[in-house]
Design an enzyme around this catalytic site. Structure first.
Site, PDB file in Angstrom:
ATOM      1  N   ASP A   1      -2.494  -0.421   5.919  1.00  0.00           N
ATOM      2  CA  ASP A   1      -2.896   0.255   7.163  1.00  0.00           C
ATOM      3  C   ASP A   1      -4.399   0.521   7.258  1.00  0.00           C
ATOM      4  OD1 ASP A   1      -3.053   3.710   6.697  1.00  0.00           O
ATOM      5  OD2 ASP A   1      -2.556   2.348   5.090  1.00  0.00           O
ATOM      6  N   SER A   2      -5.149   0.330   6.165  1.00  0.00           N
ATOM      7  CA  SER A   2      -6.565   0.721   6.166  1.00  0.00           C
ATOM      8  C   SER A   2      -7.463  -0.416   5.693  1.00  0.00           C
ATOM      9  CB  SER A   2      -6.770   1.947   5.270  1.00  0.00           C
ATOM     10  OG  SER A   2      -6.048   3.058   5.784  1.00  0.00           O
TER      11      SER A   2
ATOM     12  N   ASP B   1       0.869  -1.177   0.000  1.00  0.00           N
ATOM     13  CA  ASP B   1       0.000   0.000   0.000  1.00  0.00           C
ATOM     14  C   ASP B   1       0.909   1.231   0.000  1.00  0.00           C
ATOM     15  OD1 ASP B   1      -2.288   1.743   0.574  1.00  0.00           O
ATOM     16  OD2 ASP B   1      -1.487   1.817   2.609  1.00  0.00           O
ATOM     17  N   MET B   2       0.391   2.362  -0.395  1.00  0.00           N
ATOM     18  CA  MET B   2       1.219   3.575  -0.449  1.00  0.00           C
ATOM     19  C   MET B   2       0.974   4.504   0.734  1.00  0.00           C
ATOM     20  SD  MET B   2       1.365   4.298  -4.566  1.00  0.00           S
ATOM     21  CE  MET B   2       2.190   5.865  -4.290  1.00  0.00           C
ATOM     22  N   ASP B   3      -0.176   5.185   0.742  1.00  0.00           N
ATOM     23  CA  ASP B   3      -0.422   6.187   1.801  1.00  0.00           C
ATOM     24  C   ASP B   3      -0.564   5.508   3.156  1.00  0.00           C
ATOM     25  OD1 ASP B   3      -0.852   8.891   0.290  1.00  0.00           O
ATOM     26  OD2 ASP B   3      -1.894   7.372  -0.877  1.00  0.00           O
TER      27      ASP B   3
ATOM     28  N   LYS C   1      -8.143  -4.942  -3.497  1.00  0.00           N
ATOM     29  CA  LYS C   1      -6.706  -5.157  -3.693  1.00  0.00           C
ATOM     30  C   LYS C   1      -6.362  -6.648  -3.740  1.00  0.00           C
ATOM     31  CE  LYS C   1      -5.087  -0.793  -1.709  1.00  0.00           C
ATOM     32  NZ  LYS C   1      -4.142  -0.183  -0.759  1.00  0.00           N
TER      33      LYS C   1
ATOM     34  N   ASN D   1      -9.106  -0.763   3.045  1.00  0.00           N
ATOM     35  CA  ASN D   1      -8.940  -1.173   1.648  1.00  0.00           C
ATOM     36  C   ASN D   1      -7.771  -2.142   1.475  1.00  0.00           C
ATOM     37  OD1 ASN D   1      -6.904   0.746   1.926  1.00  0.00           O
ATOM     38  ND2 ASN D   1      -7.364   1.828   0.036  1.00  0.00           N
TER      39      ASN D   1
ATOM     40  N   THR E   1      -2.454   0.209  -4.458  1.00  0.00           N
ATOM     41  CA  THR E   1      -2.890   1.485  -3.898  1.00  0.00           C
ATOM     42  C   THR E   1      -4.310   1.871  -4.295  1.00  0.00           C
ATOM     43  OG1 THR E   1      -2.307   3.863  -3.821  1.00  0.00           O
ATOM     44  CG2 THR E   1      -1.817   2.706  -5.863  1.00  0.00           C
ATOM     45  N   GLY E   2      -4.901   2.751  -3.504  1.00  0.00           N
ATOM     46  CA  GLY E   2      -6.179   3.346  -3.867  1.00  0.00           C
ATOM     47  C   GLY E   2      -6.001   4.482  -4.859  1.00  0.00           C
TER      48      GLY E   2
END
Length: 248
Positions: free
Chosen positions: A196-197, A11-13, A173, A199, A45-46
């Site tokens: 972390d989230s 994941d990115m953010d 994902k 998604n 990523t989203g």
């Protein structure tokens, strides 16, 4: 060397990126070392492709990418493998709900980002990838969630505790990373997925090793096999050093 894990899905953010939206030099170094040692590193990523690709370029990644929470899977940079679209009628309904509740909203079409300040005049004839709401008001978010669930045909997650992100039902994902595994000839048991989230939840649950960042939402931590340091404390380095680049 025969390694247990062959693909690192990041994941990115809130995961790869520090709060200043940069990748720490130490994290860059370890990702490049993982790639040098034959590990596939995939951004998951989203974000849409155009917002994710500069980071892939910085990390010198040429492997597949999963963008917009799985609505797009890229075989290689600029080479689309699969795309899943939202029903434009559902997008129109979600827009009405946003206006009705006063929540901030945004949506990604294949072409561009639309927001409350610049909404699309012709919803019906666009190709839609994702819709999102942001509200600090728990009651407003709950009301939106209830109505979204009633609509049906939607995959509902978040990328922060104050937002809701909506993709076509069955698109997330995890489905994106499964498609990446197909491209690379790998199995989900060979994947380390980090996030972390909400998604990130499906892929963390289905990967061989599911990892939550120290700053992750509690639900994600509860479902992960492992919790590492936060995004500001080089948690990704810990994953690569201690769990991927080890003999086995």
């Amino acid at each position: 060397m025969n390694r247990k894990y062959r693909l690192l899905a990041l994941d990115m953010d809130g995961t790869l990126l520090q709060d200043d939206h940069e990748v720490s030099p130490e994290t860059v170094r370890w990702i490049k070392e993982a790639v040098r040692q034959g590990i596939h590193v995939c951004l998951s990523t989203g974000r849409p492709f155009q917002d994710a690709y500069p980071y892939a370029k910085q990390l010198e990644l040429t492997t597949p990418m999963v963008t917009v929470n799985g609505s797009e899977v890229w075989r290689a940079p600029y080479e689309l493998y699969r795309r899943s679209l939202l029903d434009s009628k559902l997008v129109a309904e979600m827009h009405e709900l946003a206006v009705e509740t006063g929540a901030w909203f945004w949506a990604y079409s294949v072409e561009r980002l639309y927001t409350r300040e610049s909404w699309c005049e012709d919803v019906e004839n666009q190709e839609w990838l994702k819709f999102g709401y942001t509200s600090e008001d728990d009651e407003v978010r709950h009301r939106i969630l209830m109505q979204l669930q009633d609509m049906g045909g939607l995959e509902i997650t978040n990328s922060s505790p104050v937002n809701l992100e909506i993709n076509p039902q069955g698109v997330n994902k995890a489905t994106g990373i499964k498609q990446v595994c197909e491209l690379l000839g790998l199995d989900m048991s060979q994947v380390v997925a980090v996030g972390d989230s909400l998604n990130d939840l499906a892929v963390i649950q289905q990967a061989g090793l599911g990892v939550a960042m120290g700053n992750a939402q509690q639900t994600v931590k509860d479902e992960a096999d492992l919790v590492v340091a936060s995004n500001n404390e080089n948690g990704i380095v810990e994953v690569i050093r201690d769990h991927i680049l080890i003999e086995g």
